[in-house]
Enzyme design. Structure first.
Site, PDB file in Angstrom:
ATOM      1  N   ASP A 181       0.732  -1.091   0.060  1.00 16.40           N
ATOM      2  CA  ASP A 181      -0.023   0.215  -0.055  1.00 16.40           C
ATOM      3  C   ASP A 181       0.986   1.273  -0.041  1.00 16.40           C
ATOM      4  O   ASP A 181       2.220   1.288   0.314  1.00 16.40           O
ATOM      5  CB  ASP A 181      -1.050   0.032   1.323  1.00 16.40           C
ATOM      6  N   LYS A 223      -3.327   3.859  -2.631  1.00 17.92           N
ATOM      7  CA  LYS A 223      -4.549   4.462  -2.629  1.00 17.92           C
ATOM      8  C   LYS A 223      -4.377   5.836  -2.898  1.00 17.92           C
ATOM      9  O   LYS A 223      -5.295   6.740  -2.163  1.00 17.92           O
ATOM     10  CB  LYS A 223      -4.981   4.303  -1.077  1.00 17.92           C
ATOM     11  N   MET A 263      -7.879   8.974   9.691  1.00 17.90           N
ATOM     12  CA  MET A 263      -8.661   9.559   8.707  1.00 17.90           C
ATOM     13  C   MET A 263      -9.408  10.737   8.832  1.00 17.90           C
ATOM     14  O   MET A 263     -10.793  10.833   8.131  1.00 17.90           O
ATOM     15  CB  MET A 263      -9.500   8.416   7.949  1.00 17.90           C
TER      16      MET A 263
HETATM   17  N1  SAH Z   1      -3.819   0.180   9.294  1.00 18.84           N
HETATM   18  C1  SAH Z   1      -3.265   1.403   9.706  1.00 18.84           C
HETATM   19  C2  SAH Z   1      -4.262   2.798   9.611  1.00 18.84           C
HETATM   20  C3  SAH Z   1      -4.694   2.738   7.952  1.00 18.84           C
HETATM   21  S1  SAH Z   1      -5.993   4.140   7.909  1.00 18.84           S
HETATM   22  C4  SAH Z   1      -2.721   1.690  10.959  1.00 18.84           C
HETATM   23  O1  SAH Z   1      -2.648   0.734  11.638  1.00 18.84           O
HETATM   24  O2  SAH Z   1      -1.819   2.622  11.304  1.00 18.84           O
HETATM   25  C5  SAH Z   1      -4.931   5.340   7.390  1.00 18.84           C
HETATM   26  C6  SAH Z   1      -4.875   6.403   8.539  1.00 18.84           C
HETATM   27  O3  SAH Z   1      -3.967   6.143   9.551  1.00 18.84           O
HETATM   28  C7  SAH Z   1      -4.454   7.805   8.105  1.00 18.84           C
HETATM   29  O4  SAH Z   1      -5.511   8.634   7.521  1.00 18.84           O
HETATM   30  C8  SAH Z   1      -3.804   8.458   9.283  1.00 18.84           C
HETATM   31  O5  SAH Z   1      -5.014   8.882   9.968  1.00 18.84           O
HETATM   32  C9  SAH Z   1      -3.420   7.040   9.718  1.00 18.84           C
HETATM   33  N2  SAH Z   1      -1.778   6.998   9.512  1.00 18.84           N
HETATM   34  C10 SAH Z   1      -1.232   5.897   8.912  1.00 18.84           C
HETATM   35  N3  SAH Z   1       0.279   6.344   8.975  1.00 18.84           N
HETATM   36  C11 SAH Z   1       0.242   7.479   9.747  1.00 18.84           C
HETATM   37  C12 SAH Z   1       1.562   8.258  10.045  1.00 18.84           C
HETATM   38  N4  SAH Z   1       2.771   7.834   9.886  1.00 18.84           N
HETATM   39  N5  SAH Z   1       1.357   9.347  10.983  1.00 18.84           N
HETATM   40  C13 SAH Z   1       0.016   9.783  11.231  1.00 18.84           C
HETATM   41  N6  SAH Z   1      -0.945   9.063  10.753  1.00 18.84           N
HETATM   42  C14 SAH Z   1      -0.956   7.874  10.121  1.00 18.84           C
END
Ligand code: SAH
Length: 248
Positions: free
Chosen positions: A35, A57, A167
């Site tokens: 991803d 995405k 998100m």
């Molecule tokens: N499965 C992922 C989340 C996927 S949804 C997890 O467990 O982290 C995607 C959301 O995750 C983004 O919109 C943001 O809110 C958050 N996110 C993912 N990576 C991030 C990062 N490095 N810093 C801050 N927020 C992050």
């Protein structure tokens, strides 16, 4: 040989935060379907002859979920060991459950190797613990944009404890409105953009200014919003710059 799919949590951004088990799987697999939020650094560990498939995405150019499901299915049916590499943890807003149940229905083995979720790791790298014996006896992780296009349902918002909203940036006005139905305008908030990466940025404000703060600082995805008393502990715990050589 029978193929299978392993959902692997890549961690939140810092490539060092993948698990040992996840990394082992990455170094042995035949195919990686990855991803957008996955650190490119991790792809260096993949075997030379392995196939890399981007299922990113980015708006307008993402593969649809059914497309991704079909790729996983077809590669496993070819007898391949397929790693489905997902940002953070595969089962925290990662659609991992949709992919695994689809594969099981088709008779394909699918396993999960959990990952370090950004919901906890991004605040941690910003010096914010999600719980504290004195300030927060629990935390809730919520999505700011649901599959049906709506924002947070206030029924999911607890009155106390730490809130972590994922998100939530694109719908920040709606997020703030929902939060204020349950929480107080003067609660401390931190917004952590690109947490655990060298580009990590942390902005603090009060809940009543959340939307203005996101706009003014031009915060973009990926970012998590943290609400609650433990945000204040940042003053005592901030050490990202010391560990990673990055200024606040
Ligand atoms: N499965 C992922 C989340 C996927 S949804 C997890 O467990 O982290 C995607 C959301 O995750 C983004 O919109 C943001 O809110 C958050 N996110 C993912 N990576 C991030 C990062 N490095 N810093 C801050 N927020 C992050």
């Amino acid at each position: 040989m029978k193929g299978k799919v392993v959902l692997v949590g890549a961690g939140p951004g810092d490539p060092g935060l993948i698990t040992v088990k996840g990394l082992q799987m990455l170094t042995t697999c035949d195919v990686v379907v990855y991803d957008r939020l996955v650190s490119e650094e991790l792809l260096k560990y993949v075997k030379k002859e392995a196939e890399l498939i981007y299922a990113g995405k980015n708006l307008g150019e993402s593969l649809s979920q059914s497309n991704i499901n079909e790729i996983l299915l077809n590669k496993a049916r070819e007898g391949k060991l397929v790693v489905r590499l997902k940002g953070g943890d595969p089962y925290v807003f990662g659609r991992g459950e949709e992919e695994c149940s689809f594969l099981h229905e088709k008779g394909i083995d699918c396993e999960v190797i959990p990952g370090v979720t950004s919901a906890i790791a991004a605040p941690a790298y910003a010096g914010i613990p999600v719980t504290s014996r004195w300030f927060s006896s629990g935390f809730a992780v919520l999505t700011g944009s649901k599959a049906d296009g709506s924002s947070i349902d206030p029924d999911y918002i607890p009155k106390k404890g730490t809130l972590i909203i994922m998100m939530g940036i694109t719908r920040v006005e709606e997020v703030k409105k929902a939060l204020l139905q349950v929480r107080y305008p003067n609660e401390p908030v931190a917004i952590i953009e690109r947490g655990t990466t060298p580009h990590q940025r942390v902005i603090e404000c009060l809940l009543e200014n959340l939307d203005i703060c996101v706009k003014k600082n031009e915060i973009s995805n990926p970012a998590v919003i943290v609400v609650g008393e433990t945000v204040k502990l940042r003053n005592k715990l901030w050490n990202y710059n010391k560990i990673h050589g990055v200024e606040d």
